[in-house]
Design a protein around this motif. Sequence first.
Motif, PDB file in Angstrom:
ATOM      1  N   VAL A   1       2.301   4.167   0.385  1.00  0.00           N
ATOM      2  CA  VAL A   1       3.337   3.832   1.360  1.00  0.00           C
ATOM      3  C   VAL A   1       3.717   2.366   1.173  1.00  0.00           C
ATOM      4  O   VAL A   1       4.872   2.005   1.072  1.00  0.00           O
ATOM      5  CB  VAL A   1       2.849   4.088   2.808  1.00  0.00           C
ATOM      6  CG1 VAL A   1       3.869   3.612   3.815  1.00  0.00           C
ATOM      7  CG2 VAL A   1       2.523   5.551   3.007  1.00  0.00           C
ATOM      8  N   GLY A   2       2.694   1.532   1.135  1.00  0.00           N
ATOM      9  CA  GLY A   2       2.869   0.102   0.860  1.00  0.00           C
ATOM     10  C   GLY A   2       2.386  -0.192  -0.541  1.00  0.00           C
ATOM     11  O   GLY A   2       1.842   0.688  -1.225  1.00  0.00           O
TER      12      GLY A   2
ATOM     13  N   VAL B   1       9.743  -1.224   3.645  1.00  0.00           N
ATOM     14  CA  VAL B   1       8.480  -0.722   4.178  1.00  0.00           C
ATOM     15  C   VAL B   1       7.961  -1.666   5.263  1.00  0.00           C
ATOM     16  O   VAL B   1       7.942  -2.878   5.090  1.00  0.00           O
ATOM     17  CB  VAL B   1       7.425  -0.582   3.056  1.00  0.00           C
ATOM     18  CG1 VAL B   1       6.077  -0.181   3.610  1.00  0.00           C
ATOM     19  CG2 VAL B   1       7.897   0.411   2.021  1.00  0.00           C
TER      20      VAL B   1
END
Length: 81
Positions: free
Chosen positions: A18-19, A54
């Motif tokens: 995600v990151g 993000v």
Amino acid sequence: MSQDYGCISCHGLVRKQVGPGFAQIAARYRNDPSAPAQLATRIRNGSVGSWGRVIMPRQFKVTDSDAKALAEWVLSQPSPP
């Protein structure tokens, strides 16, 4: 320690999930002397825009000393292959 706080649920060791991956973060900030304090602040307070759109959510359960230790650990990771 990253497992204690669930960091690996969003960050891979090497590559983005995600990151960004921890190795990617280390590569970006390796030569920045302000990076440990900057990353510790981002861990505790969250951030957006450093890696695109993000959102890094605020991690209020992470103590200041643990945030500093996590930042140092992230910055110690080898560059991605």
